[in-house]
Every structure is written in structure tokens, then in C-alpha cells.
Design an enzyme around this catalytic site. Structure first.
Site, PDB file in Angstrom:
ATOM      1  N   GLU A 155       0.804  -1.226   0.000  1.00  0.00           N
ATOM      2  CA  GLU A 155       0.000   0.000   0.000  1.00  0.00           C
ATOM      3  C   GLU A 155       0.837   1.276   0.000  1.00  0.00           C
ATOM      4  O   GLU A 155       0.640   2.176   0.811  1.00  0.00           O
ATOM      5  CB  GLU A 155      -0.945  -0.004   1.196  1.00  0.00           C
TER       6      GLU A 155
ATOM      7  N   THR B 281      -1.407   4.480  -1.339  1.00  0.00           N
ATOM      8  CA  THR B 281      -2.339   4.973  -0.316  1.00  0.00           C
ATOM      9  C   THR B 281      -1.614   5.830   0.702  1.00  0.00           C
ATOM     10  O   THR B 281      -2.048   6.942   1.046  1.00  0.00           O
ATOM     11  CB  THR B 281      -3.024   3.788   0.375  1.00  0.00           C
TER      12      THR B 281
ATOM     13  N   SER C 291      -8.194  11.314 -12.880  1.00  0.00           N
ATOM     14  CA  SER C 291      -7.752   9.940 -13.105  1.00  0.00           C
ATOM     15  C   SER C 291      -8.189   9.388 -14.449  1.00  0.00           C
ATOM     16  O   SER C 291      -9.297   9.672 -14.934  1.00  0.00           O
ATOM     17  CB  SER C 291      -8.307   9.036 -12.003  1.00  0.00           C
TER      18      SER C 291
ATOM     19  N   HIS D 145      -8.844   4.491  -5.372  1.00  0.00           N
ATOM     20  CA  HIS D 145      -9.239   5.748  -4.727  1.00  0.00           C
ATOM     21  C   HIS D 145     -10.398   5.547  -3.748  1.00  0.00           C
ATOM     22  O   HIS D 145     -10.447   6.201  -2.693  1.00  0.00           O
ATOM     23  CB  HIS D 145      -9.609   6.791  -5.784  1.00  0.00           C
TER      24      HIS D 145
END
Length: 501
Positions: free
Chosen positions: A310, A313, A337, A431
């Protein structure tokens, strides 16, 4: 965060401190002569088996687990050296397959310890006895190759080697050179180990500017996977006024980018990527009164062996806090995006309806009439051909008549198409897991050939409300609930009314 764009034209002029590991395509493992091939294959197989017997440490008895000395450093170094000498992807895949198959969990021990735990649960015993039996079971569930990975990580450059090894393992799985449950299990074990070594506490946040070391600028530019950097002037603009570029490095390798995030500082939430990557900023000097939004427009992983860890993130959360410190008044944080996979999904729908003549579940009657007038042929068959390239966008009339149906189809693709209950689109899933809101679908958000062919030119904003990301993330991960804006929900409702899938 997939794929690598072309690097800078001047890349060969700048020496890199660390030579990147380039996965090689699979080649012939054996010689063209049958006898030599058989002899060579047999010799290599024996060498692999001997290496693994010597390098993979045996699992000590439970009672001796803390008293057994670590294997000699040379044993692990032998494995690293041998592996580095394998020139073919098929050879590396064979070694990794043998490691996964022959040096995993001792299933006999697992069965024995499991039986012991079950027996103790049926008998009234002290809690300490049951807890120790459970600890024995946990110990038996640790595969032998984990010990090898653990000891390699202590070598100089060992963690980096394991990142590259996992990249090879993922490549071998993708190419079907190494398959099966044992290989998948080993990949999971290695991913979990890397997740611990690359947790947020070991990561350094670094900002890239035009004054950063040349090798850093080069690595960052070469790793850009979403909107490839064209040249040095392009790179200078992306780290200049009204722009920010950050990356995470590991504490053991400072200055080595692991994941890179590009940010545009704008007056409002951007709906077009060309306005960010092509147009010049409003001035050479930042004027704070012009900055009202921070747009995360590209995030790229530089090490394929860290897929699933991750890092992205953590990076977005850290950068968001960094921007809040620099611009306390900043009120809008959003991504801009891409929507990879939308065109492929849409072409699949068009293809299925083409096979069933007369079937129309994507467009209204009036839309079909308008589209037919523009393209001059059967709607589904013709659109399937046109949307497979970027040339369709040259027709202003076609762009106009496709806007409404493609906007609602895209909203449904993002919001309604699922994989195991979560968003099918990988960028959306990323997201939404972070706690962002699916905020706005943008028509002609990316008019580049790549944007037109991969997502029909559409882009999407995922908006980050700092105080809401935690609850949104929890709702998505636990109940698979997607937080979306009125615009997105309105488009979804239009899809449900006008399209019948």
C-alpha cells in the site's frame, strides 16, 4: 499504476547510481541439439536442487526455535549469486517453482499440531497449555522458504533483491511459466514480508524540484506510467511553479523513488489533463491567491515487485497533509484519473449486441438515429470499429452525439460494474479504498490518442475530503458502499433508465 512510459531522450547521458533490473523476455531454456539440451537441462536441474538444499535453512524444532544459530551468510549469498546468473525468465521461473513446491509448509506437522489443538479444546485444560499448542500450530504453518527470504533481507542489498525476485515471480505467473497454488502462496508470503519492510514508518517523503539530483529527475521521469514525460522541458514544468512532485524512498535507500505522485496546484478542480501537462502555468512565480485546489493527476509505482503493497495509499495521505501545511487555506483535493478498461468493456458490449441483430440495449431510439446519420452504417458494428482507434474524435458531430450515451455508460462502468462486490475498474477501486468520493465524470478529459483509445477520452475526479476519508474507506471496504456525487448518481440513473443490460 501499470506500465512504463518512454524515458527522456537524454537518459543515456546520466549515469544511474543503481542499475535497474530489467525483466528479460523468456527465451529457449534448452539447446537446439536434443542430446545437449537434455544434458544441459539435467545439469541445471541438479544444480538448482543442490543449491536449494544448501541455501534454504531447515526449520528448527519448536523447542529450539530461538536457540538455533542463523545459517552462514554465504549460503544466502550463494542463492542470490546463482539466481542472478540465470539469464532466462524460464530458468528463474523454474527455480522459483522448485522453491515454492519443495520448501513450503510441512503438512504432516500442520495436521499433527491441528489435532493437538482440537484435542485440547475438548478437554478442560489451563489456558496456557492451549495457547502454547496454538503457538506450535502457528510455527508449523510458516513455510521454509520464508526463512531464506528473512536471512536474505539481512544481506547488503538483500531487500532490493527480494523486490526484484517478486517482480520476476509476478512476471512468471503472468507468462504462465510458474503456476499453481504453491507459487501463489509463496507470492503472498513474500508480499506480506515486503509490506512489513515497506510500512509507512520506514518510508521517507521527498519532494522533487528542478534542483534535485539529475539521477533522481531521470528515475522519476522514466517511471511515469500515466502521462509519459516527453523531454527535459516537460519534466522542468512538472516540478516547477504551480506543480509538486513527491516520492517515497525507503530508509535503507534514500533518494531511490519507490512510488511517485504528481500534483497540480490550480484555481479549481481540473477536468482536462492536457491543461495540466501541456499548457504553461499562469506565471513563473506562484501567486497564492491563484491556488484553490490540489489535483493528484498521476501516481506511478517504480518497482513492480512492490505491487499490492500500500505505498500509493500512504503517499497520497502524506502528501495531502504536506499540502495542508504549505497551504492551510487549501480547500479542494482531488484526483484527475484515467479510466483504463472502459473502451475494452464498451467494445465487448457492442460486440455482444452486434451478434444479436436488432438488439439495442445501450442507446435510445433517438440516439441511434443521430449516430446513424453521422456514421452512415449499423450503429453497433460501426461504433465497434471506430471506437477501437482515436480517429473517431476528429468528427465534431460524432463527438457531440456520443457525449450523452458514453457519459452514462462510463458512470455505470465506474459505479455499477463490480468484481467481488468492489469496483471493477482498478483505479476507481484504489481511490475508493482510500476514502475518496467518485465526484465527476469528465467528457474529453484526455484527448490524447492514448486517452481516446483506452477510455474514449473520458476521465474522472475522485475527490478527497480529509475529514471524510476514514468513514468513506470503512464503508467501502466493509459494506462495499460507494460514495458518489449527484452528477455521478444522476448519470447512473440515466443509464438505468435508458440502457438495459
Amino acid at each position: 499504476m501499470r506500465g512504463f512510459g518512454p524515458g527522456l531522450t537524454a537518459r543515456n547521458l546520466l549515469p544511474l547510481r543503481f542499475a535497474p533490473w530489467q525483466p528479460r523476455p523468456p527465451g529457449p531454456l534448452l539447446s537446439s541439439r536434443p542430446a545437449a539440451a537434455a544434458a544441459g537441462a539435467g545439469s541445471l536441474t541438479r544444480a538448482m536442487d543442490e543449491l536449494l538444499r544448501r541455501a534454504v535453512p531447515p526449520t528448527p524444532a519448536y523447542e529450539l526455535r530461538e536457540k538455533t544459530p542463523a545459517p552462514a551468510e554465504g549460503q544466502c549469498a550463494d542463492f542470490v549469486s546463482f539466481y542472478g546468473g540465470l539469464t532466462e525468465a524460464a530458468q528463474r521461473a523454474e527455480l522459483l517453482g522448485r522453491l515454492a513446491q519443495g520448501f513450503g509448509v510441512d503438512h504432516g506437522q500442520v495436521a499433527e499440531q491441528s489435532a493437538g489443538v482440537l484435542q485440547l479444546r475438548e478437554q478442560p485444560r489451563e489456558a496456557a497449555v492451549l495457547l502454547q499448542a496454538e503457538d506450535r500450530l502457528r510455527y508449523a504453518l510458516v513455510p521454509r522458504y520464508r526463512g531464506l527470504f528473512h536471512h536474505i533481507s539481512k544481506l547488503d542489498g538483500g531487500v532490493r533483491f527480494l523486490v526484484r525476485l517478486r517482480a520476476d515471480l509476478l512476471e512468471a505467473q503472468a507468462l504462465k511459466l510458474a503456476e499453481g497454488p504453491h507459487v501463489r502462496e509463496m507470492n503472498g508470503v513474500l508480499k506480506n514480508m515486503l509490506s512489513e519492510w515497506f510500512s509507512s514508518g520506514f518510508l521517507n517523503l521527498e519532494r522533487v524540484t528542478w534542483h534535485s539530483p539529475c539521477e533522481v529527475l531521470q528515475k522519476v521521469s522514466e517511471s511515469e506510467a500515466v502521462h509519459p514525460v516527453k523531454n527535459w522541458m516537460d519534466m522542468k514544468q512538472r516540478v516547477g511553479p504551480y506543480r509538486r512532485c513527491y516520492f517515497f524512498s525507503h530508509c535503507s535507500t534514500p533518494g531511490e523513488p519507490l512510488v511517485v505522485l504528481y500534483v497540480a496546484l490550480t484555481s479549481d478542480i481540473s477536468n482536462n489533463i492536457q491543461a495540466i501537462v501541456k499548457e504553461q502555468p499562469p506565471s513563473e512565480t506562484e501567486e497564492r491567491n491563484r491556488i484553490a485546489a490540489a489535483i493528484f493527476y498521476s501516481i506511478s509505482l517504480t518497482q513492480q515487485g512492490l505491487q499490492g503493497v500500500e505505498l500509493g495509499t500512504f503517499l497520497i495521505k502524506r502528501v495531502l497533509k504536506e499540502l495542508q501545511k504549505e497551504f492551510p487555506y487549501l480547500g479542494a483535493f482531488s484526483s484527475l484519473s484515467p479510466i483504463p478498461g472502459f473502451t475494452k468493456w464498451l467494445l465487448g458490449l457492442l460486440g455482444s449486441q452486434t451478434k444479436e441483430h436488432g438488439r439495442n440495449e445501450l442507446f435510445t431510439e433517438s440516439e441511434c438515429k443521430e449516430i446513424t446519420e453521422v456514421i452512415g452504417g449499423p450503429v453497433h458494428e460501426t461504433l465497434k470499429v471506430l471506437l477501437g482507434s482515436s480517429e473517431w474524435a476528429q468528427s465534431e458531430k460524432l463527438v457531440q452525439v456520443l457525449r450523452a450515451p458514453l457519459m452514462r455508460l462510463c458512470a455505470w462502468y465506474l459505479y455499477g460494474e463490480k468484481h467481488r462486490g468492489y469496483a471493477l475498474n482498478p483505479v476507481a477501486n484504489f481511490h475508493l479504498q482510500n476514502g475518496a468520493v467518485m465526484w465527476r465524470v469528465n467528457w474529453m478529459g484526455d484527448s490524447s490518442p492514448r486517452g481516446l483509445t483506452s477510455s474514449c477520452g473520458l476521465m474522472v475526479n475522485y475527490r478527497y475530503y480529509p475529514e471524510e476519508t476514514g468513514p468513506n474507506s470503512t464503508a467501502y471496504l466493509s459494506s462495499k458502499s460507494i460514495k458518489a456525487s449527484e452528477q455521478v448518481l444522476s448519470l447512473v440513473a440515466q443509464f438505468q433508465k435508458n440502457s438495459k443490460l
